[in-house]
Design an enzyme around this catalytic site. Structure first.
Site: not given
Ligand code: PMP
Length: 390
Positions: A185, A213, A244
């Protein structure tokens, strides 16, 4: 000793930050206009510091489905699935996630943090060995602490270092658990998964990949790094988050048949309330959107290339890979704070990341792009960074 005396230093440091301007660790985004625009105080800003990779937070269908669930099932479940029961949509989402990954089992958790806690702390208990990438997310470290496993850290993205440590374990390597992430990240780099899988094939062990991610971002169908590299069958468990690309809140784990039993042993699954109906409904909608609209991923990567190339041309030092996470390395903490505030005054919001959150003592201005950013917005971000150079 007072209850908060240990934190005096921290409180002082944070107060100092506030005195000199907006506090980067308590920023209030006063209005959110879209996936890419908001307002901080009187300043309209382009949001370039989120994890909203596919820009789905304002997706009309996800909002409509969320609203419908809110109206028909209420504001919250008010309890854990084990004690108070699952709602049909929790189970439906688990089936849909499993199907999306082509696996038999998925478990939904209340956050990505609890997904890691729930899976890892249950599997890796006293007597277990976990080999962790040194830059692993806090939830992975916390999970190991909760389970009581022995932690062996290997150098970030260094498969050779992992191998040396596995070899040193001897017979114990066969039962060790290796944990890595898809996209990291902070630096936007990815685990050397093909090499790690090769080590696992030769020396044994189990592999967990946190695709927080990289889910929705990598792979031909958006399943993440393991799909992109073609090694999904070698990954025992994939952990992910709804916060996300799926633009909501919650987490998940997908595995092969036997994983389902963890539900009955996982304290972070059993002893916390289940995700609210509106979150589940919007995630189900966004999962469908991800499956049906691969062009979102293409747009995301186009934007990632544009931003990376633009900032690189300005002479900034960036992360090692082109990725939706574009970290700009800054010299000192003080410079980082000054630039971060200047960027806001220039209409761009990014994340200021200081050590230890940033690895290796670095100060980062962490930028991230999403599929909803227009080319004009990406150019505005680049222009704002160019103004910092002057
Ligand atoms: N894993 C990784 C790699 C993360 O970066 C994060 C959050 N940033 C999490 C897990 C936790 O996810 P959540 O925010 O959904 O709790």
């Amino acid at each position: 000793m007072g209850l908060y005396d240990r934190f005096t230093h921290l409180a002082h440091e944070r107060k100092q930050l506030q005195v000199s301007g907006i506090n980067p660790f308590g920023t209030c985004i006063d209005d959110i206009y879209s996936a890419t625009e908001g307002r901080i105080g009187t300043q309209k800003v382009i949001l370039a510091g989120t994890n909203n990779y596919l820009g789905l937070t304002f997706n009309a269908l996800a909002i409509a489905q969320g609203q419908a669930a809110l109206a028909s099932q209420g504001t919250g479940t008010t309890g854990s699935r084990m004690a108070n029961g699952s709602y049909g949509p929790h189970l439906a989402l688990e089936r849909e996630i499993a199907e999306f990954f082509g696996r038999s089992t998925a478990i939904v958790f209340s956050t990505g943090y609890t997904a890691n806690l729930g899976i890892i702390s249950t599997l890796a208990t006293r007597g277990s060995v976990v080999l962790l990438d040194a830059d692993s997310h806090a939830s992975i470290y916390d999970a190991c602490a909760l389970g009581g496993a022995e932690i062996i850290r290997f150098r970030h993205n260094d498969a050779k270092d992992l191998e040396r440590r596995m070899v040193r374990l001897g017979e114990r390597a066969r039962d060790a658990i290796i944990i890595v992430e898809g996209i990291y990240s902070m630096l936007g780099d990815v685990a050397p998964l093909a090499e790690i899988v090769d080590i696992k094939r030769r020396l044994g062990g189990y592999l967990i990949v946190d695709e927080a991610h990289s889910f929705g971002v990598m792979g031909p169908t958006g399943r993440g790094l393991a799909e992109a590299v073609g090694v999904e069958q070698d990954v025992d468990i994939i952990v992910g988050t709804f916060s996300k690309s799926l633009a909501s809140i919650g987490g998940f784990a997908v595995g092969f048949d036997d994983m389902d039993v963890l539900r009955y042993a996982s304290r972070p699954y059993i002893f916390t309330a289940s995700p609210s109906p509106s979150s589940i409904a919007s995630v189900r909608s966004s999962l469908g959107t991800i499956a049906q609209h691969p062009e979102l991923r293409e747009k995301l990567w186009r934007n990632a290339h544009l931003l990376y190339q633009g900032l690189s041309a300005l002479g900034f030092t960036l992360g090692p890979n082109i990725s939706p996470v574009v970290p700009v390395m800054i010299g000192t903490k003080e410079e980082g704070l000054m630039f971060w505030r200047q960027l806001i005054s220039l209409g761009v919001y990014v994340n200021l990341v200081l050590p230890p959150a940033a690895p290796s003592g670095m100060t980062l201005l962490r930028c991230s792009v999403n599929a909803e950013h227009t080319e004009a917005q990406i150019n505005s971000i680049i222009q704002a960074f160019s103004a910092l150079r002057k």
